[in-house]
Structure formats: C-alpha cells, structure tokens
Design an enzyme around this catalytic site. Sequence first.
Site, PDB file in Angstrom:
ATOM      1  N   SER A  34      41.484  61.292  49.311  1.00  0.00           N
ATOM      2  CA  SER A  34      40.832  62.330  48.599  1.00  0.00           C
ATOM      3  C   SER A  34      39.723  63.457  49.198  1.00  0.00           C
ATOM      4  O   SER A  34      39.255  63.051  50.230  1.00  0.00           O
ATOM      5  CB  SER A  34      40.068  61.562  47.208  1.00  0.00           C
ATOM      6  OG  SER A  34      39.232  62.388  46.890  1.00  0.00           O
TER       7      SER A  34
ATOM      8  N   TYR B 250      33.637  55.324  44.303  1.00  0.00           N
ATOM      9  CA  TYR B 250      35.093  55.855  44.777  1.00  0.00           C
ATOM     10  C   TYR B 250      34.780  56.567  46.055  1.00  0.00           C
ATOM     11  O   TYR B 250      35.508  56.406  46.912  1.00  0.00           O
ATOM     12  CB  TYR B 250      35.417  56.810  43.436  1.00  0.00           C
ATOM     13  CG  TYR B 250      36.525  57.612  43.753  1.00  0.00           C
ATOM     14  CD1 TYR B 250      37.806  57.174  43.631  1.00  0.00           C
ATOM     15  CD2 TYR B 250      36.484  58.975  44.238  1.00  0.00           C
ATOM     16  CE1 TYR B 250      39.143  57.733  43.809  1.00  0.00           C
ATOM     17  CE2 TYR B 250      37.504  59.875  44.494  1.00  0.00           C
ATOM     18  CZ  TYR B 250      38.807  59.220  44.191  1.00  0.00           C
ATOM     19  OH  TYR B 250      39.995  59.856  44.549  1.00  0.00           O
TER      20      TYR B 250
END
Length: 265
Positions: free
Chosen positions: A133, A146
């Site tokens: 990501s 995350y």
Amino acid sequence: MAFAGKTVVVTGGSSGIGAALLRRFAQAGAQTASIDLLPPPDRFSDLFVACDVGTEAALQRAIATIERNLGEIDIFVSNAGVLSSQSGHAGSASDTDWARCWSVNVMAQVYAARLLLPKMIARGSGYFVTVASAAGLLNQIGDAAYSASKHAAVSFAESLAIQHAADGIGVSLVCPQYVATPLIGLSEAQAETARGLLSADEVAICVIEAVQANRFLVLPHPEVHGYAMNRARDHDAWIKGMVSLRQRAVDEFGAARPMDFYKLI
C-alpha cells in the site's frame, strides 16, 4: 516474463485486486490458483483453496494442495490484507487487531517465502509480488496498525529483492493509494467518477506490466512518488502536511476515516 504455462497463486483472490489479478493472469495464459477464506461468487481461477494465510500451517497445506494439482509455483502474489478497527487514538486498536494486521499483512509473506524460496532457488527462477500500500511508503491516517504492518511488508519485499536477485528471484512491490474494493467498502462504479480512486482492474494491469518488465516498485497512483520524495526531503514538513490533511478530513467528514481520504487528494 511470459505467463503462458506459468502457475500463479494469488492470496485474497475472491474479490477486489486479487480477483482482477487472477483474471488478467489467466487471460495472459497462466494457470491460476486462488487462496482466500471464502470462495469467490464467480470462478476466477483454475483452483480455489480455502485458507487463513495468517496461519503458517494452513498456508503450508494450501500451497501443498496447489502444487499437487497444478505443479510448481512460478509466481506467488501476496495480496490478502486487513485493516484494523482503530476507533480512537493511535494506540486504540486492540491487541487482536494489531496481531491480525501483523499475521496477514506481514507474516503471510514470510511464510510463503519460507516455503517457496528453497524450491525457487534450486531451479533458479521464481517471482514474488507483494501488494502492499502507499501507506507502507507514507502513512494511513486513522489506522496505525495497518500502516505499521504495511511498512514492514515493504521492508520484507526489499529484503527479498536484495538478497535473492542473484538466485534468479524476481520481486515486485505494489503500493497503490485508494482502490475501489470491498476492503474499504467501495464499488467499481465509484472508481469511474472519483478522481483519486482506481478500479481493481486498473491496478491489476499495472501489476501485470511490472512483472513482465521485472520492475520492483509499482505505483498505480504515480503521484505517490512525489509524496514519498517530499517525505524523504523534509520529514517535518511532510508530517505538518499530513496533520493538515487529517484536519481537513475531520472538518469535512466529522472524523478521519481511512475510507474518506480519497475524496481529499
């Protein structure tokens, strides 16, 4: 790399980027296997194996099933990922959420490499794709677990690329920003009208091209390169910018929720 005759495994393959990747690899002539907790609503691959990739023994069994049915694995795509349910301050997510982010977003890649690398090294070829990501290069405001796990995923992909290039192992690291997937509760239709939002298929096309070219860093949102350069040049200024972005989200949406930020960039 040509994909005809290759065996490609994609984790998190039942929806989103994973499903789009399976379709694209299959169209390019590969035989494909999908690993996910639940089967897809439509058949995207030659083989589906139910598995929690965050559990090493379960992933070992899944890979053994794939090898038994489809032969040796040429390309392994670590795409499965989870968010946390952080609801307050940066440390507010539960230990369970932190552990889940770590096991799925990081250790699943380690488990796959631990099992597949010796075989790939022995035959002098193999490829790993890490779908991380932009949060792994920058930060995801509102989800510290995350973000931390995606930074670790980026680092492990770098280690694979550095240590095993001489062994014939290729690595691609994919760092998209916001993608219309079930993970953040967005539909493909929304990607057609939102400026900062890509569809899963658009990301899959970028990945296919990168693997064909044996390119390491894959940025489906090219602007992420500029953000990362700003961070590297002046970390303090970048932090101030992120603080301002967070405040914009609070002012416009009432809270800094990860699924809203694509509307601000």
